[in-house]
Scaffold this motif. Sequence first.
Motif, PDB file in Angstrom:
ATOM      1  N   UNK A  38      38.665   1.905 -44.585  1.00 20.74           N
ATOM      2  CA  UNK A  38      37.815   2.923 -43.962  1.00 20.74           C
ATOM      3  C   UNK A  38      36.539   2.280 -43.417  1.00 20.74           C
ATOM      4  N   UNK A  39      35.981   1.312 -44.167  1.00 14.90           N
ATOM      5  CA  UNK A  39      34.760   0.636 -43.727  1.00 14.90           C
ATOM      6  C   UNK A  39      35.027  -0.172 -42.458  1.00 14.90           C
ATOM      7  N   UNK A  40      36.171  -0.850 -42.391  1.00 12.12           N
ATOM      8  CA  UNK A  40      36.506  -1.628 -41.210  1.00 12.12           C
ATOM      9  C   UNK A  40      36.695  -0.718 -39.999  1.00 12.12           C
ATOM     10  N   UNK A  41      37.315   0.424 -40.213  1.00 10.73           N
ATOM     11  CA  UNK A  41      37.513   1.381 -39.130  1.00 10.73           C
ATOM     12  C   UNK A  41      36.166   1.906 -38.635  1.00 10.73           C
ATOM     13  N   UNK A  42      35.279   2.221 -39.577  1.00 10.40           N
ATOM     14  CA  UNK A  42      33.949   2.721 -39.224  1.00 10.40           C
ATOM     15  C   UNK A  42      33.166   1.657 -38.461  1.00 10.40           C
ATOM     16  N   UNK A  43      33.245   0.403 -38.909  1.00  7.23           N
ATOM     17  CA  UNK A  43      32.554  -0.706 -38.249  1.00  7.23           C
ATOM     18  C   UNK A  43      33.063  -0.871 -36.817  1.00  7.23           C
ATOM     19  N   UNK A  44      34.361  -0.775 -36.634  1.00 11.65           N
ATOM     20  CA  UNK A  44      34.951  -0.915 -35.303  1.00 11.65           C
ATOM     21  C   UNK A  44      34.453   0.202 -34.381  1.00 11.65           C
ATOM     22  N   UNK A  45      34.418   1.414 -34.914  1.00  7.76           N
ATOM     23  CA  UNK A  45      33.958   2.562 -34.137  1.00  7.76           C
ATOM     24  C   UNK A  45      32.483   2.422 -33.759  1.00  7.76           C
ATOM     25  N   UNK A  46      31.659   2.034 -34.727  1.00  8.98           N
ATOM     26  CA  UNK A  46      30.226   1.868 -34.450  1.00  8.98           C
ATOM     27  C   UNK A  46      29.979   0.743 -33.445  1.00  8.98           C
ATOM     28  N   UNK A  47      30.728  -0.345 -33.564  1.00  9.46           N
ATOM     29  CA  UNK A  47      30.593  -1.446 -32.609  1.00  9.46           C
ATOM     30  C   UNK A  47      30.953  -0.994 -31.196  1.00  9.46           C
ATOM     31  N   UNK A  48      32.020  -0.210 -31.096  1.00 11.75           N
ATOM     32  CA  UNK A  48      32.436   0.285 -29.783  1.00 11.75           C
ATOM     33  C   UNK A  48      31.366   1.200 -29.185  1.00 11.75           C
ATOM     34  N   UNK A  49      30.776   2.059 -30.025  1.00 11.33           N
ATOM     35  CA  UNK A  49      29.715   2.948 -29.551  1.00 11.33           C
ATOM     36  C   UNK A  49      28.492   2.159 -29.089  1.00 11.33           C
ATOM     37  N   UNK A  50      28.106   1.137 -29.854  1.00  9.99           N
ATOM     38  CA  UNK A  50      26.950   0.309 -29.495  1.00  9.99           C
ATOM     39  C   UNK A  50      27.213  -0.431 -28.189  1.00  9.99           C
ATOM     40  N   UNK A  51      28.431  -0.905 -28.014  1.00 11.85           N
ATOM     41  CA  UNK A  51      28.778  -1.616 -26.780  1.00 11.85           C
ATOM     42  C   UNK A  51      28.760  -0.658 -25.593  1.00 11.85           C
ATOM     43  N   UNK A  52      29.278   0.553 -25.789  1.00 11.09           N
ATOM     44  CA  UNK A  52      29.295   1.547 -24.714  1.00 11.09           C
ATOM     45  C   UNK A  52      27.876   1.926 -24.298  1.00 11.09           C
ATOM     46  N   UNK A  63      20.753   1.054 -34.528  1.00 11.49           N
ATOM     47  CA  UNK A  63      21.869   1.966 -34.282  1.00 11.49           C
ATOM     48  C   UNK A  63      23.002   1.724 -35.278  1.00 11.49           C
ATOM     49  N   UNK A  64      23.352   0.464 -35.508  1.00  5.15           N
ATOM     50  CA  UNK A  64      24.447   0.131 -36.419  1.00  5.15           C
ATOM     51  C   UNK A  64      24.124   0.578 -37.847  1.00  5.15           C
ATOM     52  N   UNK A  65      22.871   0.396 -38.252  1.00  4.70           N
ATOM     53  CA  UNK A  65      22.469   0.810 -39.593  1.00  4.70           C
ATOM     54  C   UNK A  65      22.653   2.315 -39.757  1.00  4.70           C
ATOM     55  N   UNK A  66      22.188   3.073 -38.769  1.00  3.71           N
ATOM     56  CA  UNK A  66      22.307   4.523 -38.816  1.00  3.71           C
ATOM     57  C   UNK A  66      23.777   4.949 -38.768  1.00  3.71           C
ATOM     58  N   UNK A  67      24.516   4.346 -37.866  1.00  9.76           N
ATOM     59  CA  UNK A  67      25.925   4.702 -37.683  1.00  9.76           C
ATOM     60  C   UNK A  67      26.731   4.440 -38.953  1.00  9.76           C
ATOM     61  N   UNK A  68      26.528   3.298 -39.570  1.00 12.51           N
ATOM     62  CA  UNK A  68      27.306   2.941 -40.757  1.00 12.51           C
ATOM     63  C   UNK A  68      26.874   3.714 -41.995  1.00 12.51           C
ATOM     64  N   UNK A  69      25.626   4.125 -42.067  1.00 15.36           N
ATOM     65  CA  UNK A  69      25.163   4.855 -43.239  1.00 15.36           C
ATOM     66  C   UNK A  69      25.519   6.332 -43.169  1.00 15.36           C
ATOM     67  N   UNK A  70      25.907   6.820 -42.018  1.00 20.24           N
ATOM     68  CA  UNK A  70      26.272   8.222 -41.859  1.00 20.24           C
ATOM     69  C   UNK A  70      27.387   8.603 -42.822  1.00 20.24           C
TER      70      UNK A  70
END
Length: 110
Positions: A38-52, A63-70
């Motif tokens: 689940x953590x790897x999936x969340x990391x992938x999603x947050x990375x994609x959002x940051x890149x977009x 952004x990554x800190x906020x996204x992952x702590x959600x």
Amino acid sequence: MKNLLTCLALAALALPALAAPAAADAASAPAAKKAPTAQQTKMKSCNADAKAKDLKGDERKAFMKTCLSTSKQEKQHDKMTSCNADAKTKDLKGDERKAFMKECLSNKPA
């Protein structure tokens, strides 16, 4: 003596054939990928959002800190909701409810 030599020759020929399937299994094991956590999936999603959003440097880090702590916040909220529902079902009041909530919220999720 001929029988012994014949048996040894057959064993020597059969040995590589027996070892080949084991080697094939060992070679395919690292190639088979495990399902992402689940953590790897969340990391992938947050990375994609940051890149977009084309974020870089400190903006990306924030952004990554906020996204992952959600997800942690969501888990705590879900736990609180569940514990409240359990306390209501058990019709707990006052100190009993406080003790129950403290224990329920401190337990690790299953």
